[in-house]
Design an enzyme around this catalytic site. Sequence first.
Site, short mmCIF file in Angstrom:
data_model
loop_
_atom_site.label_atom_id
_atom_site.label_comp_id
_atom_site.label_asym_id
_atom_site.label_seq_id
_atom_site.Cartn_x
_atom_site.Cartn_y
_atom_site.Cartn_z
N HIS A 1 -8.84 -3.35 8.43
CA HIS A 1 -7.70 -4.08 7.82
C HIS A 1 -7.94 -5.78 8.48
O HIS A 1 -7.90 -5.50 9.77
CB HIS A 1 -6.50 -3.59 7.79
CG HIS A 1 -6.11 -2.39 6.89
ND1 HIS A 1 -6.37 -1.00 7.52
CD2 HIS A 1 -5.94 -2.10 5.66
CE1 HIS A 1 -6.39 -0.23 6.68
NE2 HIS A 1 -6.03 -0.81 5.48
N SER A 60 -4.22 -2.31 0.19
CA SER A 60 -3.54 -2.68 1.61
C SER A 60 -4.18 -4.10 1.87
O SER A 60 -3.47 -4.92 2.62
CB SER A 60 -4.15 -1.85 2.65
OG SER A 60 -5.59 -1.55 2.69
N GLY A 105 -3.56 2.03 0.46
CA GLY A 105 -4.18 3.19 -0.07
C GLY A 105 -4.43 3.21 -1.60
O GLY A 105 -5.01 4.34 -1.61
#
Length: 224
Positions: free
Chosen positions: A202, A49, A86
Amino acid sequence: MGSVMKDGWARYGARRGFLRHCSVLALAAAAQGAWCAAPARTIVVLGDSLSAEYGLARGSGWVALMERKLADEKLPASVVNASISGDTSSGGRSRLPALLKAHKPSHLVIELGGNDALRGLPLAMTRDNLQAMARAGKAAGAKVLIVGMQVPPNYGARYTQDFAALFESVARAEGAALVPFLLAGVTDGPQPERLFQPDRIHPTAEAHPRMLANVWPVLKPWVR
């Protein structure tokens, strides 16, 4: 007779000069043709990601920024972002053969391993997968770049140290280039919470130029 011979030698000299000129032009054209026919660089980025622009507008992640930077620096290369949010090192390893066959990359960037740590997978498995991917890339004729990751200290001092070290050990063993830590200056910078999305995992779009800045000093000479 003397004037005839003189005139003959003059014509002969002019002809030799003309032929030399043509030879130079032919060599220059051949060199230009060889340069134009040089194989194009193709960079495949195999990541998770952090490279797949999770939660970001398309074109704002570090891989897209890298592609634009390559163009700005006049380093012609096509970039294939084969990153999946992922993904683990096992997933990347299973996907890599098809990517190598389809794209025939000259350069392979491996940015995987972070999700292995989040899932508590054995370090030996992560190391084995990274090593297998590096070897597969080299066997396919690609240069390999390993992008390292780190985990927070709450994983325990020993695990944290060993996890960070495995990227360097794989790169050294396989003769690959290495970016020690993709998120340097992001997780350990001032007000790091400002550079992360609400999930605190993130990075935001604001952080991705910093991530590229960690990669670029290694990638530029590596691609060149």
